[in-house]
Design an enzyme around this catalytic site. Structure first.
Site, PDB file in Angstrom:
ATOM      1  N   LYS A  29     -11.747  94.359  20.275  1.00  0.00           N
ATOM      2  CA  LYS A  29     -10.611  93.475  20.576  1.00  0.00           C
ATOM      3  C   LYS A  29     -10.492  92.376  19.520  1.00  0.00           C
ATOM      4  O   LYS A  29      -9.390  92.073  19.068  1.00  0.00           O
ATOM      5  CB  LYS A  29     -10.819  92.851  21.954  1.00  0.00           C
ATOM      6  CG  LYS A  29     -10.063  91.567  22.210  1.00  0.00           C
ATOM      7  CD  LYS A  29     -10.404  91.000  23.571  1.00  0.00           C
ATOM      8  CE  LYS A  29     -10.098  89.542  23.752  1.00  0.00           C
ATOM      9  NZ  LYS A  29     -10.845  88.574  22.979  1.00  0.00           N
ATOM     10  N   ASN A  30     -11.620  91.797  19.117  1.00  0.00           N
ATOM     11  CA  ASN A  30     -11.569  90.648  18.225  1.00  0.00           C
ATOM     12  C   ASN A  30     -11.424  91.016  16.750  1.00  0.00           C
ATOM     13  O   ASN A  30     -11.490  90.149  15.886  1.00  0.00           O
ATOM     14  CB  ASN A  30     -12.775  89.736  18.469  1.00  0.00           C
ATOM     15  CG  ASN A  30     -12.661  89.060  19.835  1.00  0.00           C
ATOM     16  OD1 ASN A  30     -11.595  89.082  20.456  1.00  0.00           O
ATOM     17  ND2 ASN A  30     -13.747  88.474  20.316  1.00  0.00           N
ATOM     18  N   CYS A 125      -8.874  82.206  26.836  1.00  0.00           N
ATOM     19  CA  CYS A 125      -9.753  81.844  27.948  1.00  0.00           C
ATOM     20  C   CYS A 125     -10.032  80.345  27.972  1.00  0.00           C
ATOM     21  O   CYS A 125     -10.159  79.705  26.926  1.00  0.00           O
ATOM     22  CB  CYS A 125     -11.060  82.611  27.827  1.00  0.00           C
ATOM     23  SG  CYS A 125     -10.828  84.358  28.149  1.00  0.00           S
ATOM     24  N   ARG A 130     -11.190  74.162  22.915  1.00  0.00           N
ATOM     25  CA  ARG A 130     -10.744  75.110  21.892  1.00  0.00           C
ATOM     26  C   ARG A 130      -9.681  74.517  20.949  1.00  0.00           C
ATOM     27  O   ARG A 130      -8.554  75.014  20.865  1.00  0.00           O
ATOM     28  CB  ARG A 130     -10.250  76.406  22.530  1.00  0.00           C
ATOM     29  CG  ARG A 130     -11.302  77.032  23.452  1.00  0.00           C
ATOM     30  CD  ARG A 130     -10.957  78.419  23.891  1.00  0.00           C
ATOM     31  NE  ARG A 130     -11.266  79.400  22.854  1.00  0.00           N
ATOM     32  CZ  ARG A 130     -11.058  80.706  22.991  1.00  0.00           C
ATOM     33  NH1 ARG A 130     -10.530  81.174  24.093  1.00  0.00           N
ATOM     34  NH2 ARG A 130     -11.373  81.541  22.027  1.00  0.00           N
ATOM     35  N   ASP A 318     -20.359  85.714  23.774  1.00  0.00           N
ATOM     36  CA  ASP A 318     -19.662  86.633  24.693  1.00  0.00           C
ATOM     37  C   ASP A 318     -20.616  87.609  25.395  1.00  0.00           C
ATOM     38  O   ASP A 318     -20.211  88.318  26.306  1.00  0.00           O
ATOM     39  CB  ASP A 318     -18.602  87.424  23.925  1.00  0.00           C
ATOM     40  CG  ASP A 318     -17.671  86.508  23.179  1.00  0.00           C
ATOM     41  OD1 ASP A 318     -16.747  85.990  23.773  1.00  0.00           O
ATOM     42  OD2 ASP A 318     -17.919  86.280  21.971  1.00  0.00           O
ATOM     43  N   ARG A 426      -7.283  91.993  29.629  1.00  0.00           N
ATOM     44  CA  ARG A 426      -7.111  91.382  28.313  1.00  0.00           C
ATOM     45  C   ARG A 426      -8.072  91.964  27.292  1.00  0.00           C
ATOM     46  O   ARG A 426      -7.783  91.992  26.101  1.00  0.00           O
ATOM     47  CB  ARG A 426      -7.369  89.868  28.398  1.00  0.00           C
ATOM     48  CG  ARG A 426      -6.151  89.058  28.714  1.00  0.00           C
ATOM     49  CD  ARG A 426      -6.362  87.612  28.343  1.00  0.00           C
ATOM     50  NE  ARG A 426      -6.839  87.484  26.977  1.00  0.00           N
ATOM     51  CZ  ARG A 426      -7.730  86.586  26.586  1.00  0.00           C
ATOM     52  NH1 ARG A 426      -8.239  85.730  27.427  1.00  0.00           N
ATOM     53  NH2 ARG A 426      -8.113  86.537  25.319  1.00  0.00           N
TER      54      ARG A 426
HETATM   55  N1  EPU Z   1     -13.635  75.057  16.896  1.00  0.00           N
HETATM   56  C1  EPU Z   1     -13.183  73.786  16.621  1.00  0.00           C
HETATM   57  N2  EPU Z   1     -12.050  73.656  15.875  1.00  0.00           N
HETATM   58  C2  EPU Z   1     -11.350  74.726  15.391  1.00  0.00           C
HETATM   59  C3  EPU Z   1     -11.821  76.031  15.680  1.00  0.00           C
HETATM   60  C4  EPU Z   1     -12.973  76.163  16.444  1.00  0.00           C
HETATM   61  O1  EPU Z   1     -13.793  72.805  17.040  1.00  0.00           O
HETATM   62  O2  EPU Z   1     -10.325  74.540  14.722  1.00  0.00           O
HETATM   63  C5  EPU Z   1     -14.843  75.233  17.743  1.00  0.00           C
HETATM   64  C6  EPU Z   1     -14.498  75.892  19.082  1.00  0.00           C
HETATM   65  O3  EPU Z   1     -14.024  74.938  20.012  1.00  0.00           O
HETATM   66  C7  EPU Z   1     -15.825  76.501  19.477  1.00  0.00           C
HETATM   67  C8  EPU Z   1     -16.419  76.915  18.135  1.00  0.00           C
HETATM   68  O4  EPU Z   1     -15.722  76.172  17.139  1.00  0.00           O
HETATM   69  O5  EPU Z   1     -16.652  75.540  20.082  1.00  0.00           O
HETATM   70  C9  EPU Z   1     -16.324  78.387  17.832  1.00  0.00           C
HETATM   71  O6  EPU Z   1     -14.975  78.814  17.954  1.00  0.00           O
HETATM   72  P1  EPU Z   1     -14.372  80.001  17.073  1.00  0.00           P
HETATM   73  O7  EPU Z   1     -13.256  79.461  16.262  1.00  0.00           O
HETATM   74  O8  EPU Z   1     -15.498  80.686  16.386  1.00  0.00           O
HETATM   75  O9  EPU Z   1     -13.802  80.954  18.195  1.00  0.00           O
HETATM   76  P2  EPU Z   1     -12.427  81.721  18.222  1.00  0.00           P
HETATM   77  O10 EPU Z   1     -12.090  82.240  16.876  1.00  0.00           O
HETATM   78  O11 EPU Z   1     -11.408  80.912  18.939  1.00  0.00           O
HETATM   79  C10 EPU Z   1     -13.443  84.093  18.623  1.00  0.00           C
HETATM   80  C11 EPU Z   1     -13.302  85.128  19.693  1.00  0.00           C
HETATM   81  C12 EPU Z   1     -14.029  84.676  20.948  1.00  0.00           C
HETATM   82  C13 EPU Z   1     -15.495  84.458  20.604  1.00  0.00           C
HETATM   83  C14 EPU Z   1     -15.617  83.455  19.440  1.00  0.00           C
HETATM   84  C15 EPU Z   1     -17.044  83.267  18.990  1.00  0.00           C
HETATM   85  C16 EPU Z   1     -11.159  86.090  19.216  1.00  0.00           C
HETATM   86  C17 EPU Z   1      -9.760  86.305  19.633  1.00  0.00           C
HETATM   87  N3  EPU Z   1     -11.893  85.312  19.990  1.00  0.00           N
HETATM   88  O12 EPU Z   1     -12.813  82.932  19.145  1.00  0.00           O
HETATM   89  O13 EPU Z   1     -13.920  85.730  21.889  1.00  0.00           O
HETATM   90  O14 EPU Z   1     -16.167  83.975  21.728  1.00  0.00           O
HETATM   91  O15 EPU Z   1     -14.826  83.877  18.330  1.00  0.00           O
HETATM   92  O16 EPU Z   1     -17.579  84.481  18.548  1.00  0.00           O
HETATM   93  O17 EPU Z   1     -11.614  86.647  18.217  1.00  0.00           O
HETATM   94  C18 EPU Z   1     -13.600  86.730  23.964  1.00  0.00           C
HETATM   95  O18 EPU Z   1     -13.488  87.811  23.357  1.00  0.00           O
HETATM   96  O19 EPU Z   1     -13.673  86.658  25.226  1.00  0.00           O
HETATM   97  C19 EPU Z   1     -13.666  85.479  23.197  1.00  0.00           C
HETATM   98  C20 EPU Z   1     -13.530  84.286  23.757  1.00  0.00           C
END
Ligand code: EPU
Length: 444
Positions: A29-30, A125, A130, A318, A426
């Site tokens: 998915k990611n 989620c 976030r 995750d 999802r």
């Molecule tokens: N963060 C910030 N500022 C930003 C971006 C991130 O503070 O601008 C913080 C976030 O709040 C968090 C940390 O950095 O505390 C990590 O967030 P990251 O950006 O790595 O997560 P993401 O890209 O929003 C993806 C996956 C998530 C998975 C995370 C970590 C997707 C669509 N989502 O999220 O997957 O948990 O990386 O591996 O790729 C899921 O599949 O259920 C899911 C939540």
């Protein structure tokens, strides 16, 4: 048994039987959703295989189609043709508000293709605030002008996008993808320090390389991108979904069952496999037949463990929720320190209602003090086991927690009613059919 008719979004789970059998996982998915966004950058069609039927894919498809990308299915692949990419009506874009977090990744590709990007308010989620501050800072450094409106974001790049030197405050997956999808066609060289290097990111880099990008992954989380003026479509088979694979593994362990996950790949799951074995689970990597990994409970007691979630190559955040359900069945005290998201332990309240003994803490209960220590975030947990779980009424709060509720209901004695199961669609393709194939007793 439930006697009154249930609304469609409620699953009745009659627990207490081990899961046995085989399931197959497809593209992660990611990765898949990001690969679809990457197709926007090309000047010819892309073909993406193994695309799961999940809601996140539908959301991205809807947004891309709105911008003129023609999407069809053929020969087992999703075909994305960006020949007629065009600006979309702002009101129609905002219809997608709150549906997913992927739209934020359209910024760079839209700026390259259309000179502007309109991004609806994000969804996804609820596992912490976030923020997208890293994304916005990076885009500004490339030369974008970001305007926050009351409905989302509007971006322009009056002087074009130019390569730049960036350092992320934390190795964010999304922000790293944002930089990659922008840098590949920005003028000049981009150097990104403290980048995320998850297998899904490496796979996105492979896709971009197939399209004509020049990207070097240096040691120590440094990625260098040399911008190119044009990219062409790709043909790609994505990395399998290692989160779904681990979810089924945890379900096998928690229910005392035996599940083979076809498509699961050892290299992406090494850290999970180590923990799974430490807890007392057994697994076997099948390289002889159709591939995949068989996970089972070998009998006897499970062991308590201490673990911390982390960015790759650490234990994925995750994987945390599904595994914690299995840890409720381990003898002794397990400790979990969640260091990626500040609010990813809320689901433990429901497990406690089912008979688990889990206490959450604001302190960092792990070797590495994290960003959330001494702040008001309950991000560590102690799980005392083994506990006898019993059926309960459960409301699904988010995707991964939702699947954990489901695992707990399957492991529990008696019937649970799981409300809001649509959220599971999802990220888990055909999960009800898969549950049925594994012998679970569930009905709508
Ligand atoms: N963060 C910030 N500022 C930003 C971006 C991130 O503070 O601008 C913080 C976030 O709040 C968090 C940390 O950095 O505390 C990590 O967030 P990251 O950006 O790595 O997560 P993401 O890209 O929003 C993806 C996956 C998530 C998975 C995370 C970590 C997707 C669509 N989502 O999220 O997957 O948990 O990386 O591996 O790729 C899921 O599949 O259920 C899911 C939540």
């Amino acid at each position: 048994m439930i006697s009154s008719p249930l609304p469609a979004d409620v699953l009745a789970v009659h627990g207490g039987s081990p899961l046995h059998g085989e399931v197959r996982v497809r593209g992660a998915k990611n990765l898949v959703s990001k690969a679809m966004v990457a197709a926007l950058l090309a000047d010819s069609p892309s073909r993406l295989y193994e695309v799961p039927h999940i809601r996140d894919v539908d959301v991205v498809r809807g947004l891309l189609e709105l911008h003129g990308v023609r999407i069809s299915e053929g020969d087992g692949a999703l075909v994305l043709d960006p020949a007629n990419v065009e600006r979309a009506a702002v009101d129609e874009i905002h219809v997608h508000a709150g549906s997913s977090r992927i739209p934020i990744l359209l910024c760079g590709p839209m700026l390259h293709r259309l000179g502007q990007a309109v991004i609806p308010d994000l969804g996804g989620c609820h596992i912490g605030p976030r923020p997208v501050d890293f994304h916005m800072q990076a885009l500004r450094d490339f030369g974008a002008v970001v305007d926050k409106t009351d409905r989302g974001l509007e971006l322009t790049a009056p002087n074009g996008l130019h390569g730049t030197k960036l350092q992320l405050p934390y190795p964010s997956v999304g922000a790293t993808e944002q930089v990659l999808l922008t840098a590949v066609m920005a003028e000049g060289v981009t150097e990104l320090a403290n980048a995320a290097v998850e297998p899904e990111i490496i796979d996105l880099i492979c896709i971009l390389q197939k399209m004509g990008a020049i990207i070097t992954v240096h040691t120590d989380r440094v990625i260098e991108v040399q911008g190119v003026p044009r990219l062409e479509g790709y043909v790609h088979r994505p990395v399998p979904d290692r989160i779904e694979a681990a979810s089924w593994a945890a379900a096998a362990l928690a229910t005392g069952g035996d599940v083979t996950v076809r498509g699961a790949r050892q290299a992406d799951m090494m850290t999970f496999l180590n923990v799974f074995r430490s807890v007392g689970g057994a697994y076997e990597v099948d390289d002889a037949h159709d591939g995949g990994i068989r996970f089972w409970h070998p009998g006897g007691e499970l062991n308590a463990v201490a673990l911390e979630t982390d960015v790759h190559p650490g234990f994925m955040t995750d994987w945390q929720q599904p595994l914690v359900v299995a840890l409720t069945q381990a003898r002794g005290l397990s400790i979990v320190h969640e260091t990626v998201y500040e609010q990813r332990l809320g689901y433990t309240t429901a497990l406690n209602q089912m008979g688990a003994t889990i206490q959450v803490y604001r302190d960092c209960l792990g070797g590495t003090p994290c960003r959330f220590g001494r702040r008001n975030f309950t991000h560590s947990a102690v799980i005392a086991g083994p506990s006898k779980l019993h059926g309960a009424d459960l409301t699904i709060p988010d995707l991964r927690a939702g699947f954990s509720h489901l695992i707990a209901a399957l492991a529990a004695e008696g019937t649970s009613r799981v409300f809001g199961v649509e959220l599971i669609n999802r990220g888990y393709e055909d999960f009800e059919a898969k549950l049925a194939a594994l012998g679970a007793h569930v009905d709508r």
